[in-house]
Design a protein around this motif. Structure first.
Motif, PDB file in Angstrom:
ATOM      1  N   VAL A   1       6.211   4.220   0.282  1.00  0.00           N
ATOM      2  CA  VAL A   1       5.889   5.471  -0.403  1.00  0.00           C
ATOM      3  C   VAL A   1       7.127   5.983  -1.142  1.00  0.00           C
ATOM      4  N   LEU A   2       8.241   5.968  -0.465  1.00  0.00           N
ATOM      5  CA  LEU A   2       9.499   6.404  -1.064  1.00  0.00           C
ATOM      6  C   LEU A   2       9.812   5.568  -2.303  1.00  0.00           C
ATOM      7  N   LEU A   3       9.755   4.259  -2.121  1.00  0.00           N
ATOM      8  CA  LEU A   3      10.067   3.359  -3.231  1.00  0.00           C
ATOM      9  C   LEU A   3       9.126   3.625  -4.410  1.00  0.00           C
ATOM     10  N   GLY A   4       7.838   3.717  -4.129  1.00  0.00           N
ATOM     11  CA  GLY A   4       6.867   3.926  -5.195  1.00  0.00           C
ATOM     12  C   GLY A   4       7.076   5.257  -5.893  1.00  0.00           C
ATOM     13  N   PHE A   5       7.369   6.265  -5.096  1.00  0.00           N
ATOM     14  CA  PHE A   5       7.587   7.593  -5.667  1.00  0.00           C
ATOM     15  C   PHE A   5       8.795   7.577  -6.603  1.00  0.00           C
ATOM     16  N   LEU A   6       9.876   6.947  -6.149  1.00  0.00           N
ATOM     17  CA  LEU A   6      11.100   6.945  -6.948  1.00  0.00           C
ATOM     18  C   LEU A   6      10.995   6.057  -8.174  1.00  0.00           C
ATOM     19  N   THR A   7      10.296   4.959  -8.043  1.00  0.00           N
ATOM     20  CA  THR A   7      10.259   4.038  -9.184  1.00  0.00           C
ATOM     21  C   THR A   7       9.234   4.469 -10.224  1.00  0.00           C
ATOM     22  N   GLY A   8       8.205   5.172  -9.797  1.00  0.00           N
ATOM     23  CA  GLY A   8       7.228   5.705 -10.744  1.00  0.00           C
ATOM     24  C   GLY A   8       6.396   4.630 -11.436  1.00  0.00           C
ATOM     25  N   THR A   9       5.583   5.043 -12.361  1.00  0.00           N
ATOM     26  CA  THR A   9       4.698   4.091 -13.023  1.00  0.00           C
ATOM     27  C   THR A   9       5.476   3.076 -13.853  1.00  0.00           C
ATOM     28  N   ALA A  10       6.587   3.501 -14.436  1.00  0.00           N
ATOM     29  CA  ALA A  10       7.360   2.561 -15.260  1.00  0.00           C
ATOM     30  C   ALA A  10       7.888   1.417 -14.406  1.00  0.00           C
ATOM     31  N   GLY A  11       8.453   1.760 -13.280  1.00  0.00           N
ATOM     32  CA  GLY A  11       8.959   0.715 -12.391  1.00  0.00           C
ATOM     33  C   GLY A  11       7.819  -0.104 -11.806  1.00  0.00           C
ATOM     34  N   TYR A  12       6.736   0.577 -11.443  1.00  0.00           N
ATOM     35  CA  TYR A  12       5.623  -0.131 -10.815  1.00  0.00           C
ATOM     36  C   TYR A  12       5.024  -1.163 -11.756  1.00  0.00           C
TER      37      TYR A  12
ATOM     38  N   ILE B   1       0.843  -1.196   0.000  1.00  0.00           N
ATOM     39  CA  ILE B   1       0.000   0.000   0.000  1.00  0.00           C
ATOM     40  C   ILE B   1       0.876   1.243   0.000  1.00  0.00           C
ATOM     41  N   GLY B   2       2.023   1.156   0.654  1.00  0.00           N
ATOM     42  CA  GLY B   2       2.962   2.274   0.607  1.00  0.00           C
ATOM     43  C   GLY B   2       3.413   2.536  -0.821  1.00  0.00           C
ATOM     44  N   ILE B   3       3.776   1.490  -1.514  1.00  0.00           N
ATOM     45  CA  ILE B   3       4.243   1.655  -2.894  1.00  0.00           C
ATOM     46  C   ILE B   3       3.163   2.286  -3.757  1.00  0.00           C
ATOM     47  N   LYS B   4       1.941   1.769  -3.618  1.00  0.00           N
ATOM     48  CA  LYS B   4       0.851   2.362  -4.400  1.00  0.00           C
ATOM     49  C   LYS B   4       0.693   3.847  -4.084  1.00  0.00           C
ATOM     50  N   GLY B   5       0.796   4.179  -2.797  1.00  0.00           N
ATOM     51  CA  GLY B   5       0.689   5.585  -2.403  1.00  0.00           C
ATOM     52  C   GLY B   5       1.801   6.410  -3.024  1.00  0.00           C
ATOM     53  N   GLY B   6       2.997   5.865  -3.056  1.00  0.00           N
ATOM     54  CA  GLY B   6       4.135   6.591  -3.609  1.00  0.00           C
ATOM     55  C   GLY B   6       4.005   6.794  -5.109  1.00  0.00           C
ATOM     56  N   VAL B   7       3.552   5.762  -5.800  1.00  0.00           N
ATOM     57  CA  VAL B   7       3.372   5.886  -7.242  1.00  0.00           C
ATOM     58  C   VAL B   7       2.331   6.962  -7.530  1.00  0.00           C
TER      59      VAL B   7
END
Ligand SMILES: Nc1ncnc2c1ncn2[C@@H]1O[C@H](COP(=O)(O)O)[C@@H](O)[C@H]1O
Ligand SMILES: Nc1ncnc2c1ncn2[C@@H]1O[C@H](COP(=O)(O)O)[C@@H](O)[C@H]1O
Ligand SMILES: Nc1ncnc2c1ncn2[C@@H]1O[C@H](COP(=O)(O)O)[C@@H](O)[C@H]1O
Ligand code: NA
Ligand code: NA
Ligand code: NA
Lengths: 324, 98, 98, 324, 98, 324
Positions: free
Chosen positions: A181-192, A50-56
């Protein structure tokens, strides 16, 4: 779709049914038990996911879009625990320590309630802003800290805030959520896109398994409920509606959609039972888990699953009708 | 050849386990071994279920370190947490390690 | 009614655990019980973290088998591996099994 | 596609190969081992997942469609264990207790054999009625209870049926299977869509991992096989064909498709080694696991994987040819 | 300060563990701690592999409760199940809990 | 896309970020910890999964296509550990035992580095031959054995090669990898289609979770790095570039594509920290894990993640420009 149907859609979602199944397992004294290691892994997965989704979502939202809801959520995160703390002296005779502990729980959020809410909204084809996942992470932390601060008045010993804060903020729930959140933000949609099947596609399924076990945990706590008293019961069922309504209002005022406002309402209505208990346990051992877990997991969680979630949507639709 | 030591076994709710492990080392234990567990006890008031059970921690220590550990448990842990602790006599081969 | 035996508890890095289990049986142990664990110790030089922690192995044995096990540990394990071992007295009901 | 090719398709499916790999691991004394916690979690996943699928299919099927196959399956569930019990006195010299235990295993079903069968049928583009998953759940339980009842004649002590039944029915395998059916039925296709990737998409992959470990378990039991004796070996290889053929027949008579009848045949041919051993262990400790596990896991399971599954399809096609 | 108690350790196949835990409490144990394990033993006839290994159950009890537990094990468990059991002396701080 | 952007694409892939998050968790003394059982299960999944992919690719490739790269890879597998062994006496003052241990690690490959490389190449829409997964499995083993052979000169005791080889080759990492290749080869694309979501779709997500924990493990080893000395540090950062460049060259010479050659370079540049440590531990207990783990996990792994991977692509593009 009328109210009853709404409620039914909600009640028959797989995670909610799994929770009920877990309750049943305890009632029947089944020997079912998710191994501890697996249960811990599932919660790591859910928090990080959920953090990753929030970050993305954070990375995809423009500043204009996000600014108002973010500020609104921070205010919510400050108001709700304070309100809980003072209202509790009206509803119950608990001391400051236990009221502070409860404030920490109700000021924070429940990932599981939230996700059940999203499942519900999506089943109704409601649009929900992606950044509500970000708001969840934002709303998670202040409530806990404010609750602890309120409680600290009630304790005799000197609280070592520095070490306590480190322990809380690096505690696994909050670390995973914020780190995600950090991870999702940095990786963006391409990484996600590369991990979407894992963290996205499986999410509801994993949640279903998790709730099966959580249902059993809750079932084992049911006898604690009797000791909780009628005051706590009333608090646990009316406060979510108040805090939730406030959340919906904040959403509507800050320009969120009907679905998004409902989601923020659900967040606000929900009481934490993963991050908050761990933090309170570490920093506030004087508070009784029998009280705060009974309230958040035993009363408010099922209440929200059944009544809170559809009510938030109803309130949001009502406010929308007022042209807010 | 075998030297006497004390084995302290502690079962504690998961959320506190990490702190306790640090405290054990601080009290002078030279090591510890932890594994996941679950259980039931007379108190049963805790957040551990939600965190995924208990942690079972073992440490082999000298008499003096044992004293320090028990002292620490009595002040900081017993009054508040779901915790169980028992002590037994063990023998070790490489006594400089414990 | 209860008969005296020795309980040997060994904590060892995962990659060696399987070999040790075989060696225990070879030394005359009639059984063992293993579970996953992790920990910290004075040496802390090992590959075990990467393999997923330690294994905690217990075996209840007679005095003679104990001797054989300790001998084996001293030659083949203590010098090289991340390993902890302690021995305690236990009593068993069905002594022919141990 | 001729017989050999059929068999090959079956033998090279990932779950079957993983089982063989597990046998190899034991033979080579590899230190490979799936952690206990993970193995338990996989079996929870498989049982709940197949239950859910069965429940969803149940909700989608009309009463007319389902009634005949359901009744047929119940009859099968009563006839097979009784037949096993009496045939065993022909094949072996086992006492009533052990024959009852075996009857419980062969009367019940093997989720893993069934799924391998479905993988096989789907690889051949055979259509299989969704409700066979429901039939699996239905066929799981009666066999166990009848087997225990037959065995109870052979024991001296008074069997406390009440407590035994509770323990068996709330035992984790049966609880998960039945609970899954309930969950799937209530959530329906709309709810299932949300967890399909998890419980559907991953199923064969998880089964592959599970069979890797099960292969190792079976490998460790191979030396028990020698003690089992030729009679048990004959029973373990001929009885599945008889019970399976009966299952196919029931399927064809009750109007199921070629694929569906084959699937019911596979179910009927399969011997349980998850739910039944646990139940028998609890209620019938006098029976020897060395016998019933060797037979069901060591003999009949590999036999079905290699021979039983394609044979059931062949029988079904044959019967279809007769215009049944 | 430390009071004497008995530590009973039981390793049992998974399918029976839940029943045994209930029985321990019925015999008077005030708590227990369980963790997953696997192993080998002289009997090795059991369904436990298929159920995912063994469960290792520990309970700290008084002498009287120990008697009751051993009695129960002898009648209901030893004859039938894959089970291992050993008893040792331990000391506890808060003796009213055990 | 220029160099900086390349590096950024690589650094912001979810697995790399998760590794960094793990380092952070250790630095902050978080109580986060993936349960041992789950960590082991993830590594079983990854090893088996990559093996299966390699096996499926093997079955799809023609002999002509595969022959040259396969021979080239075997030569690489022999040359790299020998080169490492002798270069180490130039870089460091380590004895033969420890140099042999390091040679085993650098001669073998890192599944995780490789996968991070593939994620990187795919993010750039580079085509990579499917059979590089096969090459990974091929390159895994010879390096370990040659490294041990080189080290065995340095030890006094008689090494029992027979038993050691059995232990190494049936050790869980190599067994899973080789077994996976077998399984994948036999099941083919038709069989793989049934487990693709599990072993393919989830792969990067599972790797992300795995690297989170591996980052924590690496973090706990950082203090060992200081003891490692400057020589080891230089070796750990220059040798991968040399071995990697050689790998790219072999790829280009044997007719692989730009992406494929880069992937082979990444394989060759990578140092094992799953299979090799286990094997070295078993067969060469005299070697110090503090040295070889620090080098492979602490120095070379992050170096490759950040610099090695994009460099290999750059070299491959350069060589392609030369018309090799
Ligand atoms: N008599 C006992 N023997 C073994 N373990 C115990 C005992 N009592 C309590 N425990 C363990 O200690 C934990 C905490 O106990 P409590 O504080 O009573 O909830 C329980 O969950 C058990 O795992
Ligand atoms: N004093 C101790 N008490 C309990 N376990 C220990 C102790 N010292 C070491 N261990 C365990 O033994 C393992 C190996 O120790 P070491 O060889 O010092 O790394 C550690 O990871 C711990 O799990
Ligand atoms: N001597 C022993 N020491 C430790 N554990 C044992 C011993 N013998 C048996 N066990 C454990 O008890 C379980 C059941 O033993 P058995 O009934 O012989 O199969 C085994 O799987 C082991 O985990
Ligand atoms: Na809230
Ligand atoms: Na059957
Ligand atoms: Na390499």
């Amino acid at each position: 779709m009328d109210g009853l149907q709404l409620a039914l859609t909600n009640l028959t979602s797989p995670p909610v049914l799994a929770f009920a199944l877990g309750l049943l397992a305890t009632a029947l004294r089944s020997d079912l038990r998710l191994p501890d290691a697996v249960y811990q892994a599932l919660s790591i997965y859910l928090l990080l996911g959920i953090g990753i989704k929030g970050g993305v979502a954070l990375g995809q939202s423009s500043f204009e879009e996000l600014a108002a809801p973010l500020v609104g959520t921070l205010i919510l995160g400050a108001v709700v625990p304070v309100a809980a703390f003072y209202l509790l002296s009206f509803f119950t005779r608990l001391d400051a320590v236990n009221r502070g502990a409860l404030a920490a729980h109700y000021g924070s959020t429940s990932l599981v309630t939230f996700t059940a809410g999203i499942v519900f909204l999506e089943a109704l084809q409601m649009q929900v802003e992606g950044y509500v996942n970000t708001l969840l992470a934002v709303l998670e932390i202040p409530g806990i800290i404010i609750g602890l601060a309120l409680a600290s008045r009630g304790i005799n010993r000197q609280m070592s805030w520095g070490e306590s804060l480190r322990e809380i903020l690096t505690g696994k729930s909050i670390f995973l959520l914020a780190g995600g959140v950090l991870l999702g933000f940095l990786t963006g949609t391409a990484g996600y896109a590369r991990i979407e099947i894992f963290f996205g596609g499986l999410f509801t399924g994993v949640l279903t398994l998790f709730l099966l076990e959580l249902g059993m945990v809750a079932g084992r706590r049911i006898k604690d409920l009797k000791e909780a008293g009628i005051g706590l019961f009333l608090f646990g069922t009316t406060f979510p509606l108040m805090a939730g309504a406030l959340g919906v209002l904040v959403g509507q005022i800050t320009g969120m959609s009907v679905g998004g406002s409902a989601a923020l309402g659900i967040l606000s209505a929900s009481a934490s039972y993963i991050a908050a208990p761990a933090a309170v346990r570490l920093a506030l051992p004087e508070a009784s888990p029998g009280i705060y877990l009974s309230a958040s997991l035993g009363i408010t969680f099922p209440f929200n699953l059944v009544i809170g979630i559809p009510t938030m949507l109803a309130i949001s639709q009502l406010l929308e009708g007022f042209g807010l | 050849m075998l030297k006497k030591r004390k084995l302290v076994t502690i079962v504690i709710e998961t959320s506190i386990a990490h702190r306790l492990e640090d405290d054990l080392l601080e009290c002078g234990a030279k090591g510890f071994t932890s594994s996941l567990a679950h259980g039931a006890g007379p108190r049963n008031s805790r957040s551990s279920d939600i965190e995924g059970g208990n942690v079972r921690i073992e440490t082999v220590v000298s008499e003096e370190v044992l004293e320090a550990i028990l002292e620490k448990l009595k002040t900081n842990y017993f009054p508040h947490y779901a915790i169980s602790c028992w002590v037994s006599d063990v023998e070790v081969v490489r006594d400089e390690r414990y």
